[in-house]
Design an enzyme around this catalytic site. Sequence first.
Site, mmCIF file in Angstrom:
data_model
loop_
_atom_site.group_PDB
_atom_site.id
_atom_site.type_symbol
_atom_site.label_atom_id
_atom_site.label_comp_id
_atom_site.label_asym_id
_atom_site.label_seq_id
_atom_site.Cartn_x
_atom_site.Cartn_y
_atom_site.Cartn_z
ATOM 1 N N HIS A 57 1.998 -6.536 12.037
ATOM 2 C CA HIS A 57 2.639 -6.969 10.791
ATOM 3 C C HIS A 57 4.139 -6.694 10.841
ATOM 4 C CE1 HIS A 57 -1.434 -6.281 8.651
ATOM 5 N NE2 HIS A 57 -1.186 -7.573 8.584
ATOM 6 N N CYS A 93 0.092 0.617 4.748
ATOM 7 C CA CYS A 93 -1.194 -0.105 4.642
ATOM 8 C C CYS A 93 -2.144 0.528 3.638
ATOM 9 C CB CYS A 93 -1.918 -0.114 5.980
ATOM 10 S SG CYS A 93 -0.851 -0.148 7.380
HETATM 11 C C1 CIR Z 1 -6.168 -4.830 10.674
HETATM 12 O O1 CIR Z 1 -6.077 -5.137 11.873
HETATM 13 O O2 CIR Z 1 -6.114 -5.670 9.778
HETATM 14 C C2 CIR Z 1 -6.355 -3.389 10.313
HETATM 15 N N1 CIR Z 1 -7.106 -2.733 11.347
HETATM 16 C C3 CIR Z 1 -5.034 -2.687 10.114
HETATM 17 C C4 CIR Z 1 -4.269 -3.199 8.932
HETATM 18 C C5 CIR Z 1 -2.974 -2.519 8.736
HETATM 19 N N2 CIR Z 1 -2.337 -2.974 7.567
HETATM 20 C C6 CIR Z 1 -1.026 -3.019 7.385
HETATM 21 O O3 CIR Z 1 -0.256 -2.771 8.309
HETATM 22 N N3 CIR Z 1 -0.569 -3.424 6.208
#
Ligand code: CIR
Length: 266
Positions: free
Chosen positions: A169, A256
Amino acid sequence: MPARSCDFTHAITRRPATTITAGLRAVDTGTPDLATMERHHADYVAALRSTGATVIELGPLEDFPDSVFVEDTALCLPEGAVVMRPGAPSRLGEAAAMAPHLRALYAEVRSIEGQDSFIEGGDILVTEREILVGRSARTNAAGIAELARLVAGWGHRLREVATPPGVLHFKTDCSLLDAETILATRRLDASGCFAGYRVIHTAEGEEAAANTIRFNGLVLMPAGFPRTRDRLAAAGYDLREIANSECAKLDGGMSCLSLRFTPRPA
Ligand code: CIR
């Protein structure tokens, strides 16, 4: 003066589910341990609460292994919230599960609806003057265009930027430290997307420290990045280091784990 991009009355978090062991990851560096993650998560929530904010802790969603990473489900602005359409198919349903909690707090909740539109909150950085959205493997042009239309009515200007290739991201590589200052990796800053901002770089080899959050008076950062920590401390930020070993196995960091906002009264 309070900065709307850093000062918040509320946060929403979600406790990790036992299915977290099946969470998405770019590279397998080991299975996350639920009990350890729960301890780290509790420390994170306590740090948010210590600033005086109301933290709404939602229960685990077993059907969605990545649902602890609530940031990806919505964009929360003072005027209203926008429910996202995550680009990871296994995460689509998480956004719908967040919608009723946002409706309880906001008079206006909009949604990304186009069947070809995909966008995740991790690609969105809200600063004092604009909303930066990184195009990535999870966030496409249609999703960004739809978000731009939805927030324009609330007076927000959106700028499309690029999430570096191979980076999950946009905010994996940057975060807002105050109304004028951004913490970023050198590789992201090199794209020129932060022209006009003050930028502090993560130390070399500590790129994973870029995902911090400014939450009221505090900067929450992942533990284990001493040289970046020292840079931020020298710049005068009040730091809280939160252990993040288990979320890191799933490419997750400080941003996140929460939605952060101040809903404007209707
Ligand atoms: C994913 O790959 O979607 C999750 N394992 C990690 C999400 C992390 N979210 C973020 O950076 N906002």
